[in-house]
Scaffold this active site. Structure first.
Site, PDB file in Angstrom:
ATOM      1  N   ARG A 187       0.853  -1.193   0.000  1.00 12.95           N
ATOM      2  CA  ARG A 187       0.000   0.000   0.000  1.00 12.95           C
ATOM      3  C   ARG A 187       0.890   1.245   0.000  1.00 12.95           C
ATOM      4  O   ARG A 187       1.876   1.307   0.731  1.00 12.95           O
ATOM      5  CB  ARG A 187      -0.897  -0.041   1.237  1.00 12.95           C
ATOM      6  CG  ARG A 187      -2.002   0.964   1.279  1.00 12.95           C
ATOM      7  CD  ARG A 187      -3.035   0.561   2.333  1.00 12.95           C
ATOM      8  NE  ARG A 187      -3.856  -0.556   1.861  1.00 12.95           N
ATOM      9  CZ  ARG A 187      -4.626  -1.306   2.651  1.00 12.95           C
ATOM     10  NH1 ARG A 187      -4.646  -1.077   3.944  1.00 12.95           N
ATOM     11  NH2 ARG A 187      -5.348  -2.270   2.145  1.00 12.95           N
ATOM     12  N   SER A 200      -7.607   0.063   4.977  1.00 11.13           N
ATOM     13  CA  SER A 200      -7.517  -0.930   6.031  1.00 11.13           C
ATOM     14  C   SER A 200      -8.879  -1.284   6.616  1.00 11.13           C
ATOM     15  O   SER A 200      -9.847  -0.551   6.479  1.00 11.13           O
ATOM     16  CB  SER A 200      -6.616  -0.406   7.163  1.00 11.13           C
ATOM     17  OG  SER A 200      -5.330  -0.100   6.694  1.00 11.13           O
TER      18      SER A 200
END
Length: 863
Positions: free
Chosen positions: A528, A723
């Site tokens: 990410r 997330s």
């Protein structure tokens, strides 16, 4: 297309016909416990005989459909004849793998659907709570499932365990574990960073350890490693269904498992023994042909897929890899691909069971599981002729090394092109830091291939021009690469070995080499790369790629270095090219387990005391959310109208805020502080409609709450990307919010397709009910009144019509009922207003949760 088969309706008609005839011509009586046939004529006897023959044929056909022929039937017969039970893990000898139950469920569903099943369907449907009665429709219906286990990382485990404590239950219903990996900040190096983390987080670690002991949850101490690597080494196995409180839980798909990232409240459901709801996923097939070689690695597969599907393309779907190319990928390489599937919004990703997984199970001390999986192998691969909702084909022999970024993980570039693109785009070419490891790429194979490149550079007298960090995925990996010499090679080339933890990947990085706001480039093997994700610097251009490419670029010190074609210069002036990386898939001398870092829960934990100090700024016992007041939600203020991308990092920042994950009030001070206000293009600066002054988002929210004013948030596309951060849902509710209005939601925060309800994975049961319109300019709406993740669907609201000074009402709640629409009224400051109908998919139980204030409240009411 599936072949023609005898379907459940056909079989049922025959059975009903026979039953009707029998009931018409027979009179059964019970006399002294014996059943007597009173009448049975010759014609009827012949009919019964012929019907019996027909039923025999049907049963044989049905059996063939369910069990298959040849080797498949032999596999199943061997499996059913096996007497020995195989434990789910060496830490839980009293639990056993129940392939038999999964096999039975698969057969029931296959007979009902009358078609071949994908691997994803087999495992998911194999865990249905009611396989015979559950309505099944890809992308349409909601499945009630029984996952096998739960895993929680230490940041999310705090809130999950606090919620479980609030439920009043004495012990978890399924095997569960806590993993301490998120709270360790990278500063100096592994040993010192770990010791400091133990001191700083002592209160939290003590809470998690004692709560785990009291409620029957295994506890992996700080230093054990990253949750997903620990799961792969110890808990994942082919066919298991695991939910984890982290978005990269799909890592376990590399071992043929269905592992899904969820919010902590979902984990509480499963730990409490409640069937878990999941929108029946679509299935995206990725057919792999050819074979990996040279500089191309498993990471390049998912980097390529991310470029094809984008960060939203996998929403509502499981990505299922298959095809002959799978055989060229190691088990840990498959895990890498599944891990980063979270970046395309996929529910999870999975690979079919094969010899690479069997070898990995053997090497990690789970040979018995591999043997059992061999017996049920037909349930662990897709059926021949199964169909996918979308099919992508990738020839691994033609795939080139990729690098994605900056600022988003789906901006894909071949490594050969990145230099030219960077120059054209004005991205800094100098690589300041190269970082390898994390949950995505920290296997023995990854470290070995990186070390092979570092060794080549050292042999020529070169060291890294960029800073270089190495994060082992687990204590087992750390100990093994140290024993086998990889650690020394990586250190000698200039690397700093960090603690076995998430570290810079999640923003736990005390970076000192650049100032905040200074434009710079870093390359990582992470998953990410959102703005400010790694180092809290919005000017850092972060790129994700394979560990091999990171190592090569760290040695070269520049982003425009293509190791396939470009030369390095040794100190003596010699020009040389790096040879393609090499590395063993698994250690030839087996793994070194390292230090024992696991705490078994006691057999009886009721006497264990769990302390939460009222004065703590790290932990806070939860207070129940208030029950529904029996009225409509009237005149809610617009707290902020967010402009552009709004990830969970924008909604509830990580990094230094992780220390407050167990204290809802303190962490609520980060609510939307990273979001851009469309009114003034400013971050964390919104107008207080009561005072006319501007202030921080959480400050204005608290002021509204103190004055009895409910509020909403308005957002843009793919809201909540990132997330599995349930705090992004809990915080608005805690500070007085009642609705979130956005164009669309990301899967982990809430899934949508058209105007159909999808599961709100992160918001689920955290007091939010999403709404979405089929108009692309329209918005979604979450009613945050302790509804806990259930959806209402809007039809006409235009995003652009909602103004910062509007008031919004949701009416019709007094007669709230399944299938009955509600109404939203948008009142503008000029006196005009818009009114829309809101459809919803609440059932009776979910409405009870709404009225009780939360599912936890309702759970307590029913005890």
């Amino acid at each position: 297309m599936c072949r023609t088969t005898l379907t459940e309706p056909f079989i049922t008609k025959w059975r009903n016909l026979l039953l009707y005839v029998c009931r018409s011509h027979f009179y059964w009586s019970h006399l002294q416990g014996r059943i007597t046939v009173l009448t049975c004529g010759p014609i009827l006897a012949l009919f019964i005989f012929l019907s019996f023959l027909c039923l025999v044929v049907i049963c044989l056909k049905t059996s063939r459909l369910a069990l298959g022929t040849g080797a498949r039937r032999l596999h199943v017969s061997a499996a059913f004849s096996a007497k020995a039970k195989v434990a789910m893990s060496r830490f839980e000898p009293s639990t056993s793998i129940n392939y038999g139950k999964m096999h039975e469920n698969i057969n029931i569903v296959r007979r009902r659907l009358g078609r071949p099943l994908t691997l994803s369907e087999k495992i998911v449907y194999g865990h249905l709570d009611d396989p015979a009665g559950q309505e099944i429709g890809r992308g349409r219906t909601y499945l009630r499932l029984r996952p096998d286990r739960v895993a929680m990382q230490d940041a999310t485990a705090q809130m999950a365990m606090l919620q479980f404590i609030s439920s009043g239950l004495p012990k978890v219903a399924v095997p569960s574990t806590i993993h301490c990996d998120h709270l360790i900040e990278a500063q100096i190096g592994g040993v010192k960073d770990l010791q400091r983390a133990k001191e700083v987080n002592e209160e939290v670690y003590n809470f998690l350890a004692t709560a785990g002991a009291k409620y029957g949850v295994g506890f992996w101490k700080p230093g054990s490693g990253i949750i997903h690597q620990i799961i792969l080494e110890n808990y994942a196995y082919p066919g298991v269904m695991l939910i984890g409180t982290d978005s990269h839980t799909p890592n376990g798909g590399g071992l043929g498992a269905i592992c899904i990232g969820v919010g902590g409240a979902d984990a509480v459901d499963v730990m409490a023994g409640i069937p878990w709801e999941l929108k029946c996923p679509n299935v995206i097939g990725v057919r792999l042909t050819g074979a990996l070689s040279g500089w191309t690695s498993p990471k390049d597969v998912i980097l390529k897929v991310a470029g094809i599907l984008t960060v939203k393309g996998g929403t509502g779907a499981i990505v299922e890899y298959h095809g002959p190319g799978v055989e060229s990928i190691s088990c840990t390489g498959m895990a890498t691909i599944c891990n980063m599937g979270a970046e395309i919004g996929a529910t999870t990703s999975v690979f079919p069971y094969n010899h690479r997984m069997k070898t990995y199970l053997d090497k990690t001390g789970r040979g018995e599981i591999a043997s059992l999986a061999d017996q049920f192998q037909d349930d662990l691969v897709p059926d021949k002729g199964c169909e996918y909702d979308q099919l992508i084909e990738i020839n691994l022999s033609e795939l080139k090394p990729h690098i994605n970024g900056p600022f988003t993980p789906d901006l894909a570039h071949p490594v050969s092109d990145i230099g030219a693109v960077a120059k054209k785009s004005g991205w800094p070419l100098e690589v300041k830091v190269g970082l390898i490891g994390s949950c995505t790429n920290s296997s023995y194979e990854d470290m070995g291939r990186a070390a092979s490149l570092a060794k080549q550079a050292l042999d020529k007298g070169l060291k890294c021009k960029a800073q270089f960090t190495v994060t082992p995925g687990s204590e087992q990996i750390r100990a093994t690469i140290e024993r086998d010499g990889y650690t020394k090679i990586l250190s000698d080339v200039g690397g700093v070995v960090l603690a076995n933890a998430c570290g810079p990947c999640i923003g736990q990085w005390d970076r000192k080499d650049v100032k905040k706001g200074e434009k710079n480039t870093i390359v990582t093997s992470y998953n990410r790369n959102f703005t400010a994700r790694n180092d809290a610097n919005p000017a850092t251009h972060a790129f994700v790629t394979s560990p091999e490419i990171v190592t090569a670029m760290a040695i070269a010190g520049t982003l425009d270095f293509n190791p396939e074609t470009d030369y390095l210069t040794a100190p003596n002036g010699e020009k040389f090219k790096l040879e393609p990386p090499t590395g063993d898939e698994l250690p030839s001398r087996d793994f070194d387990p390292g230090q024992d870092t696991y705490q078994h829960p006691p057999s009886e934990g009721r006497s264990v005391k769990v302390d939460v100090s009222p004065s703590s700024n790290r932990l806070q016992l939860l207070e129940p959310f208030d029950k529904w007041h029996g009225k409509d939600l009237e005149n809610m203020r617009v707290l902020i109208k967010v402009k552009g991308k709004c990830t969970t990092d924008h909604i509830s920042a990580a990094g230094p805020w992780l220390k407050f994950r167990g204290h809802l009030d303190n962490i609520s001070n980060n609510l939307l502080i990273g979001a851009v206000n469309i009114e003034n293009n400013a971050v964390n600066k919104v107008k207080n409609q009561l005072t006319g002054e501007y202030g921080g988002v959480p400050d204005v929210a608290r002021h509204y709450k103190a004055n009895g004013e409910s509020w909403v948030v308005v957002g843009d596309e793919n809201y909540g990307e990132g997330s599995s951060r349930e705090h992004a849902a809990l915080e608005p509710r805690h500070l007085g919010g009642r609705a979130i209005i956005v164009k669309s939601f990301a899967r982990i925060h809430g899934e949508f397709q058209g105007n159909k309800r999808k599961k709100c994975a992160n918001i689920n049961r955290d007091n939010l009910a999403p709404l979405e319109s089929c108009n692309p300019k329209s918005v979604c709406l979450w009613v945050i009144n302790s509804v806990l993740g259930h959806l209402l669907c809007s039809a006409t609201i235009d995003y652009d019509k909602i103004r910062p000074d509007d008031k919004i009402s949701i009416t019709g709640l007094k007669s709230f009922a399944p299938g009955k629409p509600l109404t939203a009224v948008i009142k503008h400051s000029d006196g005009s207003q818009d009114s829309i109908s809101l459809n919803h998919t609440f059932n009776e139980t979910q409405i009870e949760w709404f009225q009780a204030g939360s599912a936890l409240n309702r759970m307590k009411e029913l005890q």
